[in-house]
Design an enzyme around this catalytic site. Structure first.
Site, PDB file in Angstrom:
ATOM      1  CE  LYS A   8       6.104  10.720  -8.533  1.00 37.06           C
ATOM      2  NZ  LYS A   8       5.656   9.353  -8.177  1.00 37.06           N
ATOM      3  CB  SER A   9      -0.525  12.542  -6.686  1.00 30.27           C
ATOM      4  OG  SER A   9       0.410  11.916  -5.862  1.00 30.27           O
ATOM      5  NE  ARG A  38      -5.036  10.380  -7.079  1.00 31.46           N
ATOM      6  CZ  ARG A  38      -3.899   9.807  -6.676  1.00 31.46           C
ATOM      7  NH1 ARG A  38      -2.775  10.009  -7.364  1.00 31.46           N
ATOM      8  NH2 ARG A  38      -3.876   9.034  -5.602  1.00 31.46           N
ATOM      9  N   GLY A  55       4.469   3.055  -8.308  1.00 28.78           N
ATOM     10  CA  GLY A  55       3.469   2.392  -7.467  1.00 28.78           C
ATOM     11  C   GLY A  55       2.074   2.917  -7.740  1.00 28.78           C
ATOM     12  CB  SER A  86      -2.716   3.665   1.283  1.00 29.65           C
ATOM     13  OG  SER A  86      -2.375   3.524  -0.094  1.00 29.65           O
ATOM     14  CG  ASP A  89       5.523  10.811  -1.380  1.00 26.68           C
ATOM     15  OD1 ASP A  89       5.721   9.701  -0.854  1.00 26.68           O
ATOM     16  OD2 ASP A  89       4.667  10.998  -2.258  1.00 26.68           O
ATOM     17  CE  LYS A 137       5.228   5.660   0.808  1.00 29.38           C
ATOM     18  NZ  LYS A 137       3.893   5.695   0.218  1.00 29.38           N
ATOM     19  NE  ARG A 189      11.219   7.234  -0.793  1.00 33.16           N
ATOM     20  CZ  ARG A 189      10.217   7.725  -1.494  1.00 33.16           C
ATOM     21  NH1 ARG A 189       9.159   8.222  -0.883  1.00 33.16           N
ATOM     22  NH2 ARG A 189      10.267   7.739  -2.814  1.00 33.16           N
TER      23      ARG A 189
END
Ligand code: S3P
Length: 438
Positions: A21-22, A26, A93, A164, A313, A340, A344
């Site tokens: 996903k990340s 990008r 996010g 982050s 995560d 998040k 969580r």
């Protein structure tokens, strides 16, 4: 959607895990800024990445999705078009924060919003350094919706109080447009996918431990990007396989970038049998095939410090592994879990307790006394995909039925999650989901 899970009779097979996903976010964003076309293979087809694509289209980027993870992007060479409406990042996010960095470089105003969960998440951490670089943000900028007007940026040196990758990436994107050099320093290294992709596309980026620097004004070259399987999605199957006696699961083509692979280290440390095979690279990203065998007894562990950004995560599913491991597990330095897609730590404390886990919540983590048998119960996703999937893994190891309410939350990152579980279980009926978003 309600999902019902019971223990499977077997858990075996090969599973193609969807694209990271990340890295997908990008690839879309940097492809949009590149000169020429970018062809992406393995793009994650899930709602979060779709939110990024919709925002990019609204900014004038021409995209073509050709099915099965193929995406073609016609790069605009850094100049985007003023959007007509509000940019909606949905639940994502990463979309919201990277977009704010990108918009800081554009000479027009734009407004970013998101769903109720995203509108509750902190944004000052990205807005404040972007303001220092010269972006103008209306109002306080603590929460979405946020209207930003960019252009005329100058490089700054920014030290993040908490590691982050989203904030770092936003500042690097803004740094592409800034005069001079933009430097970001973190207390521990976070995922470095933006830096690696920028480097692959020819941007003047320099990495040195916890510091990364980018010189403004550089151009990006489009090309081919192959995206590895998402280790954060694979983690649910790694833990499930580790917990179930007789399980054997083969996960080919998983991204094992060291800034992301803390989950493998921790599970191995707990005693899980995980083999890392056929190490190779997709572009700059390390990839391997993972083979997980179940049944080895797990023992409790400690998770904190530098390890936390490398598995941030995966903490929900690691908490499930800890619940079934012998002895005590302590998770600390993970206060970020409170901001998040849900809180969580609170969500895990409440829902795992319902399944019979003995657990104490702390401000920055939790202590789990593992080894008690789990019993199925009605549990709640809190609208959070990773809580829903972690609870499903717990349900595989709990006696009786586990009923997960709000299971549709999975659609943001892994729409075919329940189908994938069913495939490995080899028997209908141990996973019950009506219809399915897949
Ligand atoms: C992400 C970074 C992490 C992670 C999130 C994805 C990214 O968040 O939790 O799921 O793609 O950059 P932070 O940057 O807030 O730590």
């Amino acid at each position: 959607m309600i999902a019902t899970i019971s223990p499977p009779k077997q858990f075996r097979g090969t599973l193609e895990i969807p694209g990271d996903k990340s890295i997908s976010h990008r690839a879309a964003i940097l492809g949009a800024l590149a000169q020429g076309e970018t062809e992406v293979e393995g793009f994650l087809e899930a709602e979060d990445c779709r939110s990024t694509l919709h925002c990019l289209e609204a900014l004038g980027v021409a995209l073509e999705q050709q099915g099965a993870g193929h995406l073609r992007i016609r790069g605009r060479g850094k100049r985007l078009r003023e959007p007509e409406g509000i940019l909606d990042a949905g639940n994502s996010g990463t979309t919201a924060r990277l977009l704010l960095g990108l918009l800081a470089g554009q000479p027009f105003p734009a407004t970013v919003t998101g769903d109720p969960s995203l509108r509750a998440r902190p944004m000052l951490r990205v807005v404040e350094p972007l303001r220092r670089m010269g972006a103008r943000v209306e109002g306080e900028g603590r929460r979405l919706p946020i209207t930003i007007r960019g252009g005329d940026l100058h490089g700054v040196e920014h030290r993040l109080p908490v590691a982050s990758a989203q904030i770092k990436s936003a500042l690097l994107l803004a740094g592409l447009y800034a005069r001079g050099v933009t430097v970001v320093e973190e207390p521990q290294p976070s995922r470095n996918h933006t830096e690696l992709m920028l480097k692959q596309m020819g941007a003047p980026v320099e990495m040195d431990g916890c510091r990364v620097a980018i010189a403004g004004g550089g151009a990006l070259k489009g090309g081919r990007i192959r995206i590895p399987g998402d280790i954060s999605a694979a983690a649910f199957f790694m833990v499930a396989a580790a917990l179930l006696p007789g399980a054997e699961v083969y996960l080919p083509g998983i991204g094992v970038n060291p800034t992301r692979s803390g989950v493998i280290d921790v599970l191995q440390e707990m005693g899980a049998e995980i083999a890392i095979l056929n190490r190779r690279r997709y572009g700059e990203e390390p990839v391997a095939d993972l083979l997980v065998r179940g049944g080895a007894p797990l023992r409790g562990t400690e998770i904190g410090g530098e390890l936390v950004p490398r598995l941030i995560d995966e903490l929900p599913v690691l908490a499930v592994a800890a619940a079934l491991a012998r002895g005590r597990t302590e998770i600390r330095d993970a206060g970020e879990l409170r901001v998040k897609e849900s809180d969580r730590l609170a969500a895990l404390a409440r829902e795992l307790s319902r399944l019979g886990v003995s657990l104490r919540e702390r401000p920055d983590g939790m202590v789990i006394q593992g080894g008690r048998p789990l019993t199925g119960a009605v549990v709640e996703s809190h609208g959070d995909h990773r809580i829903a999937m972690a609870l499903a893994v717990a349900g595989l190891a709990a006696a009786g039925k586990t009923i997960i309410r709000g299971a549709e939350a999975i659609k943001v990152s892994f729409p075919c999650f329940f189908q994938a579980l069913r495939r490995l279980g080899g028997e209908p009926g141990f996973v019950d989901t009506p219809g399915g978003a897949c």
